[in-house]
Design a protein around this motif. Structure first.
Motif, PDB file in Angstrom:
ATOM      1  N   VAL A  47       2.473  10.504  10.694  1.00  0.00           N
ATOM      2  CA  VAL A  47       3.767  10.450  11.375  1.00  0.00           C
ATOM      3  C   VAL A  47       4.578   9.301  10.800  1.00  0.00           C
ATOM      4  N   ASN A  48       5.827   9.565  10.488  1.00  0.00           N
ATOM      5  CA  ASN A  48       6.731   8.535   9.976  1.00  0.00           C
ATOM      6  C   ASN A  48       7.531   7.969  11.141  1.00  0.00           C
ATOM      7  N   ARG A  49       7.159   6.776  11.603  1.00  0.00           N
ATOM      8  CA  ARG A  49       7.855   6.118  12.707  1.00  0.00           C
ATOM      9  C   ARG A  49       8.986   5.216  12.225  1.00  0.00           C
ATOM     10  N   GLY A  50       9.230   5.172  10.935  1.00  0.00           N
ATOM     11  CA  GLY A  50      10.260   4.290  10.391  1.00  0.00           C
ATOM     12  C   GLY A  50      11.635   4.908  10.411  1.00  0.00           C
ATOM     13  N   ASP A  51      12.548   4.288   9.681  1.00  0.00           N
ATOM     14  CA  ASP A  51      13.929   4.775   9.641  1.00  0.00           C
ATOM     15  C   ASP A  51      14.344   5.245   8.251  1.00  0.00           C
ATOM     16  N   GLU A  52      13.382   5.471   7.367  1.00  0.00           N
ATOM     17  CA  GLU A  52      13.664   6.068   6.073  1.00  0.00           C
ATOM     18  C   GLU A  52      12.522   6.999   5.693  1.00  0.00           C
ATOM     19  N   ALA A  53      12.782   7.899   4.775  1.00  0.00           N
ATOM     20  CA  ALA A  53      11.775   8.862   4.362  1.00  0.00           C
ATOM     21  C   ALA A  53      10.705   8.203   3.492  1.00  0.00           C
ATOM     22  N   ALA A  54       9.473   8.670   3.645  1.00  0.00           N
ATOM     23  CA  ALA A  54       8.377   8.261   2.763  1.00  0.00           C
ATOM     24  C   ALA A  54       8.198   9.336   1.696  1.00  0.00           C
ATOM     25  N   ARG A  55       7.766   8.926   0.508  1.00  0.00           N
ATOM     26  CA  ARG A  55       7.645   9.858  -0.609  1.00  0.00           C
ATOM     27  C   ARG A  55       6.215   9.887  -1.136  1.00  0.00           C
ATOM     28  N   ASP A  56       5.880  11.029  -1.754  1.00  0.00           N
ATOM     29  CA  ASP A  56       4.617  11.182  -2.489  1.00  0.00           C
ATOM     30  C   ASP A  56       3.407  10.763  -1.660  1.00  0.00           C
ATOM     31  N   LEU A  57       3.236  11.374  -0.510  1.00  0.00           N
ATOM     32  CA  LEU A  57       2.105  11.058   0.354  1.00  0.00           C
ATOM     33  C   LEU A  57       0.881  11.873  -0.070  1.00  0.00           C
ATOM     34  N   GLN A  58      -0.254  11.201  -0.182  1.00  0.00           N
ATOM     35  CA  GLN A  58      -1.512  11.865  -0.503  1.00  0.00           C
ATOM     36  C   GLN A  58      -2.667  11.047   0.048  1.00  0.00           C
ATOM     37  N   ALA A  59      -3.675  11.742   0.581  1.00  0.00           N
ATOM     38  CA  ALA A  59      -4.853  11.087   1.137  1.00  0.00           C
ATOM     39  C   ALA A  59      -6.017  11.170   0.157  1.00  0.00           C
ATOM     40  N   HIS A  60      -6.768  10.061   0.036  1.00  0.00           N
ATOM     41  CA  HIS A  60      -7.925   9.986  -0.852  1.00  0.00           C
ATOM     42  C   HIS A  60      -9.123   9.498  -0.057  1.00  0.00           C
ATOM     43  N   LEU A  61     -10.269  10.138  -0.260  1.00  0.00           N
ATOM     44  CA  LEU A  61     -11.496   9.732   0.410  1.00  0.00           C
ATOM     45  C   LEU A  61     -12.063   8.483  -0.243  1.00  0.00           C
ATOM     46  N   LEU A  62     -12.272   7.441   0.559  1.00  0.00           N
ATOM     47  CA  LEU A  62     -12.884   6.205   0.070  1.00  0.00           C
ATOM     48  C   LEU A  62     -14.377   6.156   0.364  1.00  0.00           C
ATOM     49  N   TYR A  63     -14.773   6.725   1.512  1.00  0.00           N
ATOM     50  CA  TYR A  63     -16.185   6.708   1.886  1.00  0.00           C
ATOM     51  C   TYR A  63     -16.485   7.915   2.745  1.00  0.00           C
ATOM     52  N   PRO A  64     -17.576   8.634   2.420  1.00  0.00           N
ATOM     53  CA  PRO A  64     -18.594   8.345   1.406  1.00  0.00           C
ATOM     54  C   PRO A  64     -18.033   8.445  -0.019  1.00  0.00           C
ATOM     55  N   PRO A  65     -18.774   7.925  -1.010  1.00  0.00           N
ATOM     56  CA  PRO A  65     -18.274   7.903  -2.391  1.00  0.00           C
ATOM     57  C   PRO A  65     -18.319   9.285  -3.040  1.00  0.00           C
ATOM     58  N   VAL A  66     -17.478  10.190  -2.542  1.00  0.00           N
ATOM     59  CA  VAL A  66     -17.373  11.558  -3.045  1.00  0.00           C
ATOM     60  C   VAL A  66     -15.914  11.806  -3.412  1.00  0.00           C
ATOM     61  N   GLU A  67     -15.665  12.529  -4.487  1.00  0.00           N
ATOM     62  CA  GLU A  67     -14.298  12.836  -4.895  1.00  0.00           C
ATOM     63  C   GLU A  67     -13.696  13.858  -3.938  1.00  0.00           C
ATOM     64  N   ALA A  68     -12.646  13.475  -3.247  1.00  0.00           N
ATOM     65  CA  ALA A  68     -11.931  14.390  -2.358  1.00  0.00           C
ATOM     66  C   ALA A  68     -10.530  13.842  -2.144  1.00  0.00           C
TER      67      ALA A  68
END
Length: 268
Positions: A47-68
């Motif tokens: 959720v963007n609670r700010g007052d400007e748009a966010a760009r290029d959002l992407q989630a990366h798994l840090l743990y467990p150490p698996v590529e996702a």
């Protein structure tokens, strides 16, 4: 319909864009975990609670150490909400409670990069709550680095063997990130790590996440604790030494008074 095994945190990071005219980004992320057809799925609600748009959002798994990683979201308008999904094979370990830590990367309208963290807990087979008590105090970072400390207590009558995994946004770094942990029954340990500023902005707050997990009585247990680091403005030389300046001024004033009194007495 997938079976929800655990519902987790809501972790918000308040981040200000670099240029003052770019507005303010406040990205809030909540996470929930599912186990379905031999795979772990984590659904992040961003959720963007700010007052400007966010760009290029992407989630990366840090743990467990698996590529996702999740899909890349080109833009999230102020007040907007989107779901990002990550999936990876379920662990092959013993039954119990497991943890996942995810980093969400994004940028402001001037392409200045930011990130925040979220975590989820899920059960493989029978859930096994962790008996460990973990505490982590908030941190105030002034300058380049500061020590982050955690206290882990084992009130159980059984020994605990496992590890501690520490995570921060990419604007910061933590050393060490992984430590072994051995606690006797009713034992306690203090964990410390050096938190260093890489590109975090002064005045902003950033989340910190610690995962303490291991084996207890043949099962998997995991505890997650969150903290926060606030970047304080670094004081200049005069402000850092203000106490010495005031002390010196006081001594000079006292000396001047003594000399003035002696001079009057001699004049009399």
């Amino acid at each position: 319909m997938p079976r929800a095994v655990a519902v987790v945190l809501s972790l918000a990071a308040c981040l200000w864009a670099a240029p003052a005219w770019a507005g303010r980004l406040v990205i809030q992320v909540s996470a929930r975990a599912y186990l379905q057809a031999g795979r772990v799925q984590v659904v992040l609600t961003v959720v963007n609670r700010g007052d400007e748009a966010a760009r290029d959002l992407q989630a990366h798994l840090l743990y467990p150490p698996v590529e996702a990683a999740s899909r890349r979201l080109a833009s999230l308008a102020a007040g907007g909400e989107e779901d990002l999904v990550l999936s990876w094979p379920a662990p092959a370990g013993p039954p119990g409670r497991y943890a996942a830590v995810v980093r969400v990367d994004f940028s402001d309208q001037n392409q200045y990069p930011f990130s925040t963290l979220a975590h989820a807990l899920y059960a493989l087979g029978r859930d096994r709550p962790s008996p460990l008590a973990v505490r982590a105090a908030p941190v105030r970072l002034e300058g380049e680095s500061v020590t982050w400390s955690l206290t882990v207590s084992n009130p159980s009558p059984q020994p605990f063997q496992g590890g501690v995994h520490l995570f921060c946004p990419r604007e910061l770094s933590l050393r060490p990130q992984h430590l072994s942990l051995h606690l006797p029954p009713r034992g306690r340990s203090r964990i410390t790590a050096e938190l260093t500023n890489f590109s975090a902005l002064t005045g902003a707050g950033y989340p910190l996440v610690a995962v303490v997990e291991g084996r207890l009585a043949g099962g998997q247990v995991s505890t997650v604790v969150t903290s926060r680091v606030t970047l304080a403005p670094r004081q200049g030389f005069f402000r850092r030494t203000l106490g010495w300046w005031l002390a010196g001024a006081g001594l000079l004033t006292a000396l001047w008074v003594v000399l003035a009194v002696r001079g009057r007495r001699r004049g009399v």
